[in-house]
Design a protein around this motif. Structure first.
Motif, mmCIF file in Angstrom:
data_model
loop_
_atom_site.group_PDB
_atom_site.id
_atom_site.type_symbol
_atom_site.label_atom_id
_atom_site.label_comp_id
_atom_site.label_asym_id
_atom_site.label_seq_id
_atom_site.Cartn_x
_atom_site.Cartn_y
_atom_site.Cartn_z
ATOM 1 N N UNK A 152 1.823 6.387 -5.896
ATOM 2 C CA UNK A 152 2.460 7.674 -6.121
ATOM 3 C C UNK A 152 3.979 7.519 -6.282
ATOM 4 N N UNK A 153 4.586 6.677 -5.431
ATOM 5 C CA UNK A 153 6.039 6.470 -5.522
ATOM 6 C C UNK A 153 6.415 5.977 -6.920
ATOM 7 N N UNK A 154 5.574 5.118 -7.489
ATOM 8 C CA UNK A 154 5.914 4.543 -8.793
ATOM 9 C C UNK A 154 5.410 5.363 -9.979
ATOM 10 N N UNK A 155 4.612 6.385 -9.719
ATOM 11 C CA UNK A 155 4.141 7.183 -10.851
ATOM 12 C C UNK A 155 4.677 8.603 -10.791
ATOM 13 N N UNK A 167 8.532 8.352 1.871
ATOM 14 C CA UNK A 167 7.554 7.271 2.003
ATOM 15 C C UNK A 167 6.206 7.841 1.584
ATOM 16 N N UNK A 168 5.503 7.075 0.765
ATOM 17 C CA UNK A 168 4.228 7.588 0.231
ATOM 18 C C UNK A 168 3.386 6.404 -0.246
ATOM 19 N N UNK A 196 15.943 5.910 -9.070
ATOM 20 C CA UNK A 196 16.090 4.524 -8.615
ATOM 21 C C UNK A 196 15.042 3.618 -9.246
ATOM 22 N N UNK A 197 13.791 4.029 -9.197
ATOM 23 C CA UNK A 197 12.755 3.120 -9.699
ATOM 24 C C UNK A 197 12.783 3.007 -11.220
ATOM 25 N N UNK A 198 13.328 4.004 -11.886
ATOM 26 C CA UNK A 198 13.394 3.884 -13.341
ATOM 27 C C UNK A 198 14.744 3.305 -13.788
ATOM 28 N N UNK A 246 0.834 -1.199 0.000
ATOM 29 C CA UNK A 246 0.000 0.000 0.000
ATOM 30 C C UNK A 246 0.866 1.244 0.000
ATOM 31 N N UNK A 247 1.964 1.167 0.785
ATOM 32 C CA UNK A 247 2.893 2.299 0.847
ATOM 33 C C UNK A 247 4.300 1.785 0.608
ATOM 34 N N UNK A 248 5.125 2.661 0.046
ATOM 35 C CA UNK A 248 6.511 2.290 -0.247
ATOM 36 C C UNK A 248 7.446 3.339 0.341
ATOM 37 N N UNK A 249 8.504 2.832 0.983
ATOM 38 C CA UNK A 249 9.534 3.708 1.535
ATOM 39 C C UNK A 249 10.813 3.511 0.733
#
Ligand SMILES: Nc1ncnc2c1ncn2[C@@H]1O[C@H](COP(=O)(O)OP(=O)(O)OP(=O)(O)O)[C@@H](O)[C@H]1O
Ligand SMILES: [Mg+2]
Length: 258
Positions: free
Chosen positions: A239-242, A234-235, A252-254, A215-218
């Motif tokens: 949202x973290x992934x978009x 953390x969000x 980092x995620x991309x 649900x949330x990612x830090x």
């Protein structure tokens, strides 16, 4: 059951090495929070401060506060053993007790606590194995060694062992990294079911997994070699992934990292 975690100003050391610095976050009950970030940024260290496992490492020391609802887990009157019962842990490599049967593995934590009635034991073991989605595969061989199961089954056995004592929180440190894709999906489905009862925190290097289960990612990061790891943001996972707030998270995620 399923309490809220509220961490403030948490710093952890290995001897003189400061591994993580000044971390604050809250984790809502009945939710899944994923920890992501590069190797060495302190995800496992931070996870272990949440059930007082960090201090088991020689030189392991913590500053700051971890509240579980209204109790500070680092309060002077708190027994670390009871904390580890309330905040259970599942490790990267499935670690069933090798000489014990499937049944005994699930019952092990209860026996250690002495917190059960003998007449209830069968029921608790069955319920825990069902809770871990393993019951149908093992119900006819409960007295066979736990080590005789496949890797994915062993990991679900370890989850059954962890939930048998009815913890409030379940910490999982890369629980699927030693598993094949089918077993991984089985564990991910299971996490979705378990969050109805437990507060779950999972460390993963698999971005798709974080996106699927949490649900949330830090996002954690470190400024350089020898620097302490920090919580960057953390969000909501979506949202973290978009549309993360911090550029380093986006990088980092991309995969544009380093
Ligand atoms: N037992 C230990 N003794 C001394 N230093 C340690 C110990 N365990 C971890 N560290 C150090 O603490 C820092 C954080 O390590 P940690 O294992 O928490 O990172 P991580 O984010 O979980 O990494 P990975 O993604 O590789 O699992 C690193 O600098 C690491 O070298
Ligand atoms: Mg780790």
């Amino acid at each position: 059951m399923a309490k809220r975690i509220d961490v403030s100003g948490l710093t952890a050391y290995y001897g003189s090495h400061k591994a993580i610095e000044d971390i604050s976050m809250t984790v809502e009950p009945r939710s899944v929070t994923a920890f992501i970030g590069p190797s060495g940024c302190g995800k496992s260290t931070f996870l272990r401060t949440l059930n007082r496992m960090h201090e088991v490492t020689p030189g392991g020391r913590v500053e700051g506060k971890v509240m579980l609802d209204d109790e500070n887990l680092y309060g002077s009157e708190v027994d670390p053993v009871s904390v580890r019962r309330t905040v259970g842990m599942v490790f990267q490599r499935p670690n069933p007790f090798p000489t014990m049967s499937i049944f005994e593995n699930v019952a092990a934590g209860l026996k250690l606590n002495g917190s059960y009635k003998k007449s209830e034991l069968d029921g608790i073991v069955e319920r825990s194995l069902k809770g871990a989605n393993l019951w149908n595969e093992v119900k006819d061989r409960l007295n066979k060694p736990g080590a005789g199961l496949s890797g994915g089954q062993q990991q679900r056995l370890c989850i059954a062992r962890a939930i048998a004592v009815e913890p409030d929180v379940l910490l999982m440190d890369e629980p699927c990294s030693a598993l094949d894709p089918i077993s991984t999906l089985a564990i991910e489905d299971l996490i979705g079911e378990l969050k109805e009862r437990f507060t779950i925190v999972i460390v993963t290097h698999n971005m798709q997994q974080a996106a699927r289960v949490s649900d949330r990612t830090a996002f954690f990061n470190l400024a350089g070699v020898g620097q302490p790891g920090k919580l960057i943001e953390i969000d909501e996972t979506e949202r973290i992934f978009s549309n993360p707030s911090v550029q380093a998270t986006e990088d980092y995620i991309s995969g544009r990292f380093g």
